[in-house]
Each structure stands twice: as structure tokens, then as C-alpha cells.
Design a protein around this motif. Sequence first.
Motif, mmCIF file in Angstrom:
data_model
loop_
_atom_site.group_PDB
_atom_site.id
_atom_site.type_symbol
_atom_site.label_atom_id
_atom_site.label_comp_id
_atom_site.label_asym_id
_atom_site.label_seq_id
_atom_site.Cartn_x
_atom_site.Cartn_y
_atom_site.Cartn_z
ATOM 1 N N GLU A 152 -16.800 -4.490 38.157
ATOM 2 C CA GLU A 152 -18.098 -5.024 38.516
ATOM 3 C C GLU A 152 -18.326 -4.904 40.018
ATOM 4 O O GLU A 152 -17.408 -5.075 40.804
ATOM 5 N N VAL B 10 -18.294 0.000 24.895
ATOM 6 C CA VAL B 10 -18.681 -1.375 25.234
ATOM 7 C C VAL B 10 -18.035 -2.363 24.263
ATOM 8 O O VAL B 10 -17.525 -3.404 24.680
ATOM 9 N N GLN C 160 -17.160 -11.508 25.463
ATOM 10 C CA GLN C 160 -18.407 -10.832 25.827
ATOM 11 C C GLN C 160 -19.568 -11.720 25.451
ATOM 12 O O GLN C 160 -19.476 -12.515 24.522
ATOM 13 N N ARG D 67 -14.194 -2.488 25.018
ATOM 14 C CA ARG D 67 -13.822 -2.839 26.393
ATOM 15 C C ARG D 67 -13.025 -4.131 26.500
ATOM 16 O O ARG D 67 -12.025 -4.169 27.223
ATOM 17 N N GLY E 160 -19.631 -9.227 33.368
ATOM 18 C CA GLY E 160 -20.243 -8.687 32.168
ATOM 19 C C GLY E 160 -21.508 -7.893 32.407
ATOM 20 O O GLY E 160 -22.103 -7.386 31.468
ATOM 21 N N ALA F 67 -24.931 -3.471 21.803
ATOM 22 C CA ALA F 67 -23.981 -2.365 21.646
ATOM 23 C C ALA F 67 -23.915 -1.919 20.185
ATOM 24 O O ALA F 67 -23.869 -0.722 19.894
ATOM 25 N N GLN G 65 -21.061 -4.211 31.350
ATOM 26 C CA GLN G 65 -21.006 -4.068 29.898
ATOM 27 C C GLN G 65 -22.383 -4.244 29.283
ATOM 28 O O GLN G 65 -22.763 -3.526 28.357
ATOM 29 N N THR H 174 -24.667 -8.841 24.371
ATOM 30 C CA THR H 174 -24.064 -7.558 24.721
ATOM 31 C C THR H 174 -23.496 -6.893 23.479
ATOM 32 O O THR H 174 -23.690 -5.696 23.252
ATOM 33 N N ARG H 175 -22.789 -7.669 22.666
ATOM 34 C CA ARG H 175 -22.237 -7.115 21.419
ATOM 35 C C ARG H 175 -23.355 -6.676 20.484
ATOM 36 O O ARG H 175 -23.275 -5.612 19.860
#
Length: 182
Positions: free
Chosen positions: A46, A131, A145, A134, A53, A153, A56, A149-150
Amino acid sequence: MAEKTEDETVTGTTAATAVEPDVQTAERPEGAAAVPEDTAAEDHAEPAGAPAGTGQGAAAVVSAGLGLVSLTGGWPGTVAAARETLVGQLRTAADASVATQIKEVYGDAWSTTALWGGLFALVALITGVVVLARPAFGAPGRTVQAPWTRSVAWAGVTLGVIGLLLAVLTYTGVLLGLPAAA
């Protein structure tokens, strides 16, 4: 000699010593675990000052965007298809058969469009999988996460799979094949 009491004031004098909180015993919200100093640093991937995060999350959005482009088409695919149409027109003789003209002028452009759609779909699929995978390869204790984000993705992976399937079916002529010359 002066004695120390619980509040760290020295008896017999008016001076008080400053109390520095102990990192291991400092008050924290109930249920929160102590984080050792060596793992308390932000994720090294980052940028400085960015929340954990962020990378990601950005990659998940890119994955979903590329998956969408694989389904709708993009500028590179359009330009490549137009180029193939032009090349087909230049290579095809005026007295060529209708089947040859269809294949050279339209078929190659159609295949090029499918190839570019498949390329975008493959990149979307790989980005989404990276992602999602990760956290398994990150620092211990940093495997959580954000749910969005999940989700994004997974959307990118799903759009990538659909786009790749459609690109393969289009390229092979199973889906929307070229018309046969009469």
C-alpha cells in the motif's frame, strides 16, 4: 527515599512522573486482539498514508470493469476489427467468390473482436482471482478483506468467465457464426 503510590506520584514531594501507557496492556475495545509491533505496520504493497486494503479494492473494481468491457467491447477491439476489415478489403480481389469476400472482410474482423474480448476477459479473471487469493499470501494477521472487495472481485471473476466463454464460442463460430454464402 520517596515511595511511589498507584498513581505514580512521589510521596513527600509535589512532583509527579508522567505515566507512559504500556503497549501490551493499553486499553483497547472489548474483543480486540493485541497486535505485536512487528505486524502493526501497514501492508507494504500500500502507498504511504493509504488505508489498508485500498490496493485490493482498486484491483477488484478493475477486475469487474475489465469483465464488463469483455462483454460490451472496447476501443482496442473496435479499432483492431476495423483494421482487419480494411485489410480484408485490400486483399480481396474484385472477382473473388462471395464466400471468400465474407471471410476476408467480415470473418477476420469478427474473430479479432472475439480475441480482444477474450483478452479483456482473461485479464479480468486473473485480476479477480489474485484479489481473492491475496489474503492467503499476505502478512499473518492481515487476512481479513472488506466484504465489498470480495464481492466486487467475485463479480470480476464471474464476468471474466462469462466473457471468456462468449469469446471462445464467438471465435470458433459456435455462437453467431458467419453466414454461409449461397
